[in-house]
Design an enzyme around this catalytic site. Structure first.
Site, PDB file in Angstrom:
ATOM      1  N   ASN A   1       0.859  -1.183   0.000  1.00  0.00           N
ATOM      2  CA  ASN A   1       0.000   0.000   0.000  1.00  0.00           C
ATOM      3  C   ASN A   1       0.893   1.229   0.000  1.00  0.00           C
ATOM      4  OD1 ASN A   1      -1.624   2.281   0.986  1.00  0.00           O
ATOM      5  ND2 ASN A   1      -3.209   0.769   1.408  1.00  0.00           N
TER       6      ASN A   1
ATOM      7  N   LYS B   1       0.305   4.319   0.303  1.00  0.00           N
ATOM      8  CA  LYS B   1      -0.006   5.351   1.297  1.00  0.00           C
ATOM      9  C   LYS B   1       0.469   4.943   2.689  1.00  0.00           C
ATOM     10  CE  LYS B   1      -3.903   7.492   0.871  1.00  0.00           C
ATOM     11  NZ  LYS B   1      -5.352   7.856   0.880  1.00  0.00           N
TER      12      LYS B   1
ATOM     13  N   GLN C   1       4.478   4.774   7.289  1.00  0.00           N
ATOM     14  CA  GLN C   1       5.314   4.048   8.243  1.00  0.00           C
ATOM     15  C   GLN C   1       6.770   4.501   8.151  1.00  0.00           C
ATOM     16  OE1 GLN C   1       4.745   0.861  10.489  1.00  0.00           O
ATOM     17  NE2 GLN C   1       3.260   2.494  10.679  1.00  0.00           N
TER      18      GLN C   1
ATOM     19  N   GLU D   1      10.129  -0.713  10.635  1.00  0.00           N
ATOM     20  CA  GLU D   1      11.266  -0.348  11.478  1.00  0.00           C
ATOM     21  C   GLU D   1      12.467   0.215  10.734  1.00  0.00           C
ATOM     22  OE1 GLU D   1      11.531  -3.101  15.137  1.00  0.00           O
ATOM     23  OE2 GLU D   1      10.650  -4.337  13.578  1.00  0.00           O
TER      24      GLU D   1
END
Length: 729
Positions: free
Chosen positions: A623, A625, A630, A696
């Site tokens: 995705n 977006k 993230q 991360e």
């Protein structure tokens, strides 16, 4: 042979699809752990120990019990018994769940400053907190070890395990360093950090006989369920954990901390549903944060920049009652093609609350920069990195599953305008501001665990995906809907995903950037099984719903994995076998290039991050977006790590001195510049759909890029985080 189903819509994977839970969250309809109503709900508040090590000699609850509305005050004198947590067992990863080894309120021993020593339960939250402040506790204190800096010389080698190694070497790095024509050596330090999720930890618990229902902001529903069943000695089938929405975690909600256990204990003791909503200070006192670290980085090179020696060693800490060692030097085994490498991790045990994982544990604080060597050589920092970019994993020669770091640097440098940088420190100005540009490498290993799922296709064309994974704001349900939609050839709007409930098929924890890949693998397998069943029902050219209608079948459901005891054990064996096999064959990781521009006031030391560009190799993006969100969020967290975040621990008492957002400074809107995020979207052929994980890697390298930019602006090399005004003056 599998029938190819017709596609009646455009593929959704890779598109910026809106979050399926967006409306619920923006309208306030989404309920979090502290928002579930129960008749007769009582409220709890904690009483914290004020010594770092000792024994309770007296505890007076008289005044607290006299507050109107107080139901009970639980102490070690009257608390229900708990069973102790179990030791780690690789065939049962829920044995990793407990934040500490302490039997809360089942002992008069105190193991850290902040340990809960009493719980007040009252009709209202106000009464509970008022009464908690009136509990008087006396202690006999014991000698404690709480000063990380003082204990650093006593550090011992860190043991490795299946998921992280402690040390590694190739050749004789120290000897090569001593002979290198060009060498640098530096000591870096990072402080403790705390997570500060928007939703503080909260639990609502209700018993019905031996059946337990718990609402908790957890990153690991399955671990929590198993752990509660163990500690309270009830069948795991009788425990239900619900966490449909989690207001951020960053690793702080992966383990089970005292607040959750004590809420369940209070509900059992009172026979009432009980809620405990931790204050921000409670979180600091009872939930572990990131370990501090000291690191030695030494590099040796020829005059052309070829690395002949790389040494990276670290010291971190754990608590005497638990904690997770950090893989601080891990990325140094993978980033540079040095002829000789030594990485070593050491650890000390302190009388503090257990440390725990925090976004990109180890990698975020250990992404050592080689810019100092670049300046020593008079070489562009990117050129030095690319000159030492390995073709295979430097330590053991494993193949990289998907490594496009050169392409990421090329893309990032072009978008950022790296060519406009003049190399001399202090050479760029904008009026009174000193301007600096910095760069660093982002890196985080890729993981894939096992997940169980069911997928049901109904005759109306709708699809239901069920899996008990956790949604912390990363858009997990949206991504799995996109994956299932494309796998079955239906519109993404036709797919509904159920998650966040232990009654659903089990999922791994949301951590290590592994959840999306783990669940996606099982979703793809389930959809393939469903397609094969549909092929036997329909005719060539039928869409899925038409195939069901023609066969007179209202729905078709398939499962992947089993939640039975045998099924779970079998799944764990399969996981461990695959993990070992993959670790022998591949080095899997997300990577990227972080570029930032800073402005520094030469008179005050005020530092502003003014511009950011990052380019990532994170495999296939599901995705556009949510992935960019993230990655951008990780960068913002890296800005805080570089410039402001620091948990202050009194080295005499072990008490956290800034337990709240009034004194622990995280970035606010004014601190965050425009952040341009790009990604290559190159699939990793060894991962499901080619995705790697984005949660991360965004924070890794961010602090190093800022430190490098500050050096470029000022000529000052700051090796101690956070880089505050006093260190620049």
């Amino acid at each position: 042979m599998t029938q190819t189903l017709p596609r009646t819509h455009e593929p959704s994977v890779g598109k910026p699809v809106d979050r399926v839970d967006g409306t619920a969250k923006t309208t306030g309809a989404a309920r979090f752990a502290a928002e579930y109503p129960y008749p007769g709900l009582a409220h709890a508040a904690l009483v914290h120990a004020t010594v770092s090590r000792g024994r309770i000699t007296a505890i007076d609850t008289t005044e607290a019990a006299a507050i109107p509305g107080v139901i009970t005050v639980l102490t070690h004198h009257n608390a229900p018994a708990l069973k102790p947590p179990r030791r780690f067992n690789p065939l049962d990863l829920s044995t990793m769940a407990s934040g500490t080894s302490v039997s809360y309120l089942n002992t008069d021993e105190v193991h850290w400053d902040g340990q809960p020593v009493a719980v007040v339960v009252a009709e209202t939250l106000t009464a509970a907190r008022e009464a908690a402040a009136l509990v008087e506790v006396s202690y006999t204190t014991f000698a404690s070890t709480v000063d990380f800096k003082a204990e650093e010389p006593n550090a011992e080698p860190q043991k490795g395990n299946l998921l992280m190694s402690g040390s590694a070497k190739k050749g004789d790095a120290e000897a090569a360093l001593a002979k290198a024509p060009v060498r640098i050596e530096a000591r870096f330090t990072t402080p403790p950090h705390h997570h500060n999720a928007i939703e503080p930890h909260a639990t609502t618990a209700m018993w019905d006989g031996d059946r337990l229902t718990v609402h908790d902001g957890t990153q690991s529903i399955d671990w929590l369920r198993s752990h509660l069943a163990l500690r309270f000695d009830v069948p795991v089938e009788g425990v239900r954990v619900l966490a449909p929405f989690v207001g951020g975690g960053f690793g702080g909600k992966a383990n089970i901390w005292p607040g959750t256990i004590l809420t369940v204990m209070a509900a059992r003791a009172t026979g009432r549903p009980v809620r405990l909503l931790l204050t921000r200070e409670d979180v600091y006192r009872t939930v572990g944060g990131r370990t501090p670290s000291t690191q030695r980085v030494a590099l040796g090179a020829r005059t052309d920049g070829t690395l002949t020696a790389l040494v990276h060693t670290s010291v971190t800490r754990t608590g005497r009652v638990g904690g997770n060692p950090e893989q601080v030097t891990s990325q140094s085994k993978h980033l540079y093609d040095a002829e000789n490498i030594l990485v070593r991790q050491n650890v000390v045990e302190l009388d503090l609350i257990s440390n725990t994982a925090m976004r990109a544990p180890g990698d975020s604080i250990g992404t050592a920069s080689i810019d100092e060597l670049a300046y020593e050589l008079g070489m562009d920092p990117i050129e030095l990195r690319m000159r030492n970019e390995p073709e295979r994993n430097p330590i053991d020669g494993r193949r990289f599953a998907n490594r496009k770091l050169r392409e990421a640097y090329r893309l990032g440098a072009e978008r950022f305008g790296w060519a406009d940088r003049t190399p001399e420190p202090g050479s760029m100005r904008d009026g009174r501001w000193l301007v600096g540009m910095g760069v660093a490498t982002a890196f985080h290993p890729a993981w894939q665990f096992l997940a169980n799922v069911t997928v049901r296709l109904s005759v109306d064309g709708s699809v239901l995906v069920r899996c008990g994974f956790q949604e912390m704001g990363m858009g997990g349900a949206t991504a799995q809907a996109q994956i299932a939609a494309d796998a079955l050839g239906v519109p993404v709007e036709s797919v509904r995903v159920e998650y966040g409930d232990s009654s659903l098929p089990l999922s791994p924890a949301a951590g290590g950037s592994m959840q999306t890949a783990s669940v996606a693998s099982s979703v793809l397998t389930a959809c393939e099984k469903l397609r094969r069943k549909l092929a036997r029902l329909g005719r060539p050219g039928d869409d899925p719903a038409a195939a069901l209608a023609r066969a007179g079948v209202p729905s078709l459901e398939v499962s992947v994995g089993s939640d039975t005891r045998i099924g779970r054990l079998t799944g764990q064996v399969r996981f461990l076998s695959k993990l070992i096999r993959d670790q022998r064959r591949w080095m899997k990781a997300a990577s990227g290039a972080q570029f930032c521009e800073v402005r520094v006031d030469p008179d005050t030391g005020e530092t502003r991050v003014s511009r950011w560009t990052a380019a990532f190799d994170v495999g296939r993006v599901i995705n556009a977006k949510t992935a960019v969100s993230q990655l951008r969020g990780g960068i913002v967290m890296g800005i805080g790590m570089a410039l402001s975040e620091e948990t202050l621990v009194d080295p005499r008492t072990g008490r956290i001195m800034n337990p709240g957002l009034g004194e622990y400074h995280v970035p606010v809107h004014a601190d965050v510049p425009p952040i341009d995020v790009a990604y290559l979207d190159e699939p990793d052929p060894t991962m499901p759909l080619g995705l790697i994980g984005v949660g991360e890697v965004g924070i890794t390298g961010a602090a190093a890029a800022i430190a490098n930019a500050i050096h470029h602006a000022t000529g000052r090399r700051i090796r101690e985080l956070p880089i505050t005004l006093d260190k620049l003056l």
